[in-house]
Design a protein around this motif. Structure first.
Motif, short mmCIF file in Angstrom:
data_model
loop_
_atom_site.label_atom_id
_atom_site.label_comp_id
_atom_site.label_asym_id
_atom_site.label_seq_id
_atom_site.Cartn_x
_atom_site.Cartn_y
_atom_site.Cartn_z
N ALA A 169 36.25 16.19 37.97
CA ALA A 169 36.81 17.55 37.95
C ALA A 169 38.17 17.57 38.63
O ALA A 169 39.04 18.35 38.26
CB ALA A 169 35.86 18.54 38.62
N GLY A 170 38.34 16.75 39.65
CA GLY A 170 39.65 16.62 40.28
C GLY A 170 39.98 17.66 41.33
O GLY A 170 41.10 17.69 41.83
N ALA A 205 40.98 23.76 37.41
CA ALA A 205 41.34 22.36 37.63
C ALA A 205 42.22 21.91 36.47
O ALA A 205 41.74 21.38 35.47
CB ALA A 205 40.09 21.50 37.73
N SER A 260 41.79 18.30 35.36
CA SER A 260 40.41 17.86 35.19
C SER A 260 40.32 16.76 34.14
O SER A 260 41.00 16.80 33.11
CB SER A 260 39.53 19.03 34.76
OG SER A 260 38.26 18.57 34.35
N ARG A 261 39.44 15.81 34.41
CA ARG A 261 39.18 14.76 33.43
C ARG A 261 37.83 14.99 32.74
O ARG A 261 37.32 14.09 32.09
CB ARG A 261 39.24 13.39 34.10
CG ARG A 261 40.69 13.09 34.53
CD ARG A 261 40.84 11.69 35.06
NE ARG A 261 40.15 11.61 36.36
CZ ARG A 261 39.83 10.48 36.96
NH1 ARG A 261 40.09 9.33 36.39
NH2 ARG A 261 39.22 10.48 38.12
N LEU A 262 37.28 16.20 32.85
CA LEU A 262 36.08 16.54 32.10
C LEU A 262 36.39 16.77 30.63
O LEU A 262 35.50 16.76 29.79
CB LEU A 262 35.44 17.82 32.65
CG LEU A 262 34.37 17.70 33.71
CD1 LEU A 262 34.89 17.07 34.97
CD2 LEU A 262 33.76 19.06 33.99
N THR A 322 35.34 23.31 34.18
CA THR A 322 36.71 23.32 34.65
C THR A 322 37.57 24.06 33.64
O THR A 322 37.34 23.98 32.44
CB THR A 322 37.26 21.89 34.85
OG1 THR A 322 37.21 21.18 33.62
CG2 THR A 322 36.49 21.15 35.92
#
Length: 116
Positions: free
Chosen positions: A18-19, A34, A37-39, A57
């Motif tokens: 999520a970051g 976020a 976010s890398r989601l 996110t």
């Protein structure tokens, strides 16, 4: 400190992706802003549900508010239903849902040479 159950380790992984500082709630979906976010792909909203809890996110505050309003009072699983977001005003595209399996080392069985 990493938690020990497969569910908690999977949650910790998604929280990291999520970051931003956050956590999975006991139930329902927690929505956070976020932008990195890398989601999900950049500029998208991402939702991950593990067990009875989810983490979403959003790239900005307006999208986070939209998600919170859309998910209020619903169980976490409702956030990732196959048709949940299709046709919803304001939603341009949907990727997923995807189903992932998490196994603990004792549950993992390497393939044998035999076919069943």
């Amino acid at each position: 400190m990493a938690r020990s159950t497969p569910l908690h380790r999977a949650q910790d992984l998604w929280v990291h992706l999520a970051g931003v500082p956050t956590s999975f709630p006991a139930d329902g979906v927690r929505v956070v802003v976020a932008a990195d976010s890398r989601l999900c792909p950049p500029g998208w909203a991402g939702v991950v549900v593990l067990g009875d809890a989810g983490l979403a996110t959003a790239p900005d505050a307006a999208t986070a508010r939209f998600l919170r309003d859309s998910l209020a009072g619903r169980p976490a699983r409702a956030a990732v239903g196959a048709q949940r977001w299709h046709g919803v005003p304001g939603i341009r595209d949907v990727l997923g849902p995807a189903t992932l399996a998490y196994l603990d080392e004792p549950e993992f069985r390497p393939a044998t040479g035999r076919s069943t």
